[in-house]
Motif scaffolding. Structure first.
Motif, mmCIF file in Angstrom:
data_model
loop_
_atom_site.group_PDB
_atom_site.id
_atom_site.type_symbol
_atom_site.label_atom_id
_atom_site.label_comp_id
_atom_site.label_asym_id
_atom_site.label_seq_id
_atom_site.Cartn_x
_atom_site.Cartn_y
_atom_site.Cartn_z
ATOM 1 N N GLU A 39 0.831 -1.202 0.000
ATOM 2 C CA GLU A 39 0.000 0.000 0.000
ATOM 3 C C GLU A 39 0.863 1.249 0.000
ATOM 4 O OE1 GLU A 39 -3.701 -1.811 2.628
ATOM 5 O OE2 GLU A 39 -2.183 -0.619 3.646
ATOM 6 N N LEU A 40 0.363 2.283 -0.662
ATOM 7 C CA LEU A 40 1.009 3.589 -0.673
ATOM 8 C C LEU A 40 0.170 4.571 0.126
ATOM 9 C CD1 LEU A 40 1.948 3.916 -4.445
ATOM 10 C CD2 LEU A 40 3.496 3.448 -2.541
ATOM 11 N N GLU A 41 0.831 5.433 0.845
ATOM 12 C CA GLU A 41 0.174 6.501 1.582
ATOM 13 C C GLU A 41 -0.055 7.659 0.618
ATOM 14 O OE1 GLU A 41 -1.874 7.713 4.436
ATOM 15 O OE2 GLU A 41 -0.550 6.082 5.027
ATOM 16 N N THR A 42 -1.309 8.050 0.421
ATOM 17 C CA THR A 42 -1.621 9.137 -0.504
ATOM 18 C C THR A 42 -2.159 10.375 0.209
ATOM 19 O OG1 THR A 42 -3.900 8.454 -0.885
ATOM 20 C CG2 THR A 42 -2.202 7.469 -2.308
ATOM 21 N N GLY A 43 -2.327 10.285 1.492
ATOM 22 C CA GLY A 43 -2.851 11.416 2.250
ATOM 23 C C GLY A 43 -4.292 11.221 2.678
ATOM 24 N N THR A 44 -5.092 10.528 1.884
ATOM 25 C CA THR A 44 -6.496 10.329 2.246
ATOM 26 C C THR A 44 -6.924 8.873 2.070
ATOM 27 O OG1 THR A 44 -7.127 11.071 0.041
ATOM 28 C CG2 THR A 44 -7.242 12.714 1.777
ATOM 29 N N VAL A 45 -6.861 8.380 0.863
ATOM 30 C CA VAL A 45 -7.268 7.015 0.540
ATOM 31 C C VAL A 45 -6.023 6.218 0.171
ATOM 32 C CG1 VAL A 45 -8.616 5.613 -1.081
ATOM 33 C CG2 VAL A 45 -9.532 7.789 -0.267
ATOM 34 N N LEU A 46 -5.936 4.977 0.629
ATOM 35 C CA LEU A 46 -4.780 4.149 0.293
ATOM 36 C C LEU A 46 -4.837 3.712 -1.166
ATOM 37 C CD1 LEU A 46 -4.543 1.852 3.445
ATOM 38 C CD2 LEU A 46 -3.008 3.723 2.815
ATOM 39 N N LEU A 47 -3.685 3.675 -1.795
ATOM 40 C CA LEU A 47 -3.530 3.117 -3.126
ATOM 41 C C LEU A 47 -2.727 1.842 -2.941
ATOM 42 C CD1 LEU A 47 -3.758 3.160 -6.188
ATOM 43 C CD2 LEU A 47 -1.776 4.707 -6.238
ATOM 44 N N ALA A 48 -3.327 0.708 -3.299
ATOM 45 C CA ALA A 48 -2.697 -0.590 -3.044
ATOM 46 C C ALA A 48 -2.442 -1.332 -4.349
ATOM 47 C CB ALA A 48 -3.589 -1.432 -2.136
ATOM 48 N N PHE A 49 -1.473 -2.233 -4.284
ATOM 49 C CA PHE A 49 -1.122 -3.088 -5.418
ATOM 50 C C PHE A 49 -1.013 -4.516 -4.910
ATOM 51 C CE2 PHE A 49 0.461 1.131 -6.249
ATOM 52 C CZ PHE A 49 -0.002 1.366 -7.541
ATOM 53 N N ALA A 50 -1.513 -5.445 -5.709
ATOM 54 C CA ALA A 50 -1.396 -6.867 -5.402
ATOM 55 C C ALA A 50 -1.033 -7.582 -6.697
ATOM 56 C CB ALA A 50 -2.701 -7.408 -4.839
ATOM 57 N N THR A 51 -0.451 -8.753 -6.570
ATOM 58 C CA THR A 51 -0.036 -9.497 -7.759
ATOM 59 C C THR A 51 -1.245 -10.118 -8.468
ATOM 60 O OG1 THR A 51 0.342 -11.506 -6.486
ATOM 61 C CG2 THR A 51 2.242 -10.031 -6.821
ATOM 62 N N HIS A 52 -1.067 -10.376 -9.752
ATOM 63 C CA HIS A 52 -2.127 -11.023 -10.536
ATOM 64 C C HIS A 52 -2.557 -12.356 -9.940
ATOM 65 C CE1 HIS A 52 -2.274 -8.016 -13.683
ATOM 66 N NE2 HIS A 52 -0.963 -8.083 -13.820
#
Length: 129
Positions: A39-52
């Motif tokens: 997960e990335l901290e964006t200031g308000t909502v998390l932006l997450a990445f997961a593998t296929h």
């Protein structure tokens, strides 16, 4: 109800997290030990990445894998920034594909890039940069 996060499925979570840090200055909030989710901290909502494979195990037949070199999927992420021109240049230098150079759109300056995993990114400012 409220919006918690967006998850984008990718080939290599750690590579994408590093790209988002280099291109946009977004720092990793958390990463699983095996590197299949972060997960990335964006200031308000998390932006997450997961593998296929994570997505394929959860969604089976309803999952279509995105391809970075194919046409983009039908969504974009919009990042607010103070200086669209310098943010655009930094993103392109980090490996983003340039799509639309900074331009004035009413009271906004905006530009578009495509991230290394294929996501369309709008860079937007409320003032001229």
């Amino acid at each position: 109800m409220h919006f918690l996060k967006t998850v984008i499925y990718v080939d290599d979570v750690e590579e994408v997290l590093d790209f988002y840090f280099q291109a946009f200055g977004l720092s990793a909030h958390s990463v699983t030990e095996n590197g299949d989710y972060g997960e990335l901290e964006t200031g308000t909502v998390l932006l997450a990445f997961a593998t296929h494979p994570v997505a394929q195990s959860q969604f089976k037949q309803t999952y279509i894998r995105s391809q970075p070199k194919q046409p983009a999927l039908g969504f974009e992420l919009t990042l607010g920034c103070e200086n669209v021109s310098s943010s655009y240049d930094k993103a392109v230098a980090a490996g983003a594909e340039p799509l639309s150079a900074p331009s004035q759109k009413g009271i906004h300056t905006q530009a578009y890039v495509r991230a290394i995993e294929g996501t369309l990114i709008a860079l937007v400012s409320e003032c001229a940069s």
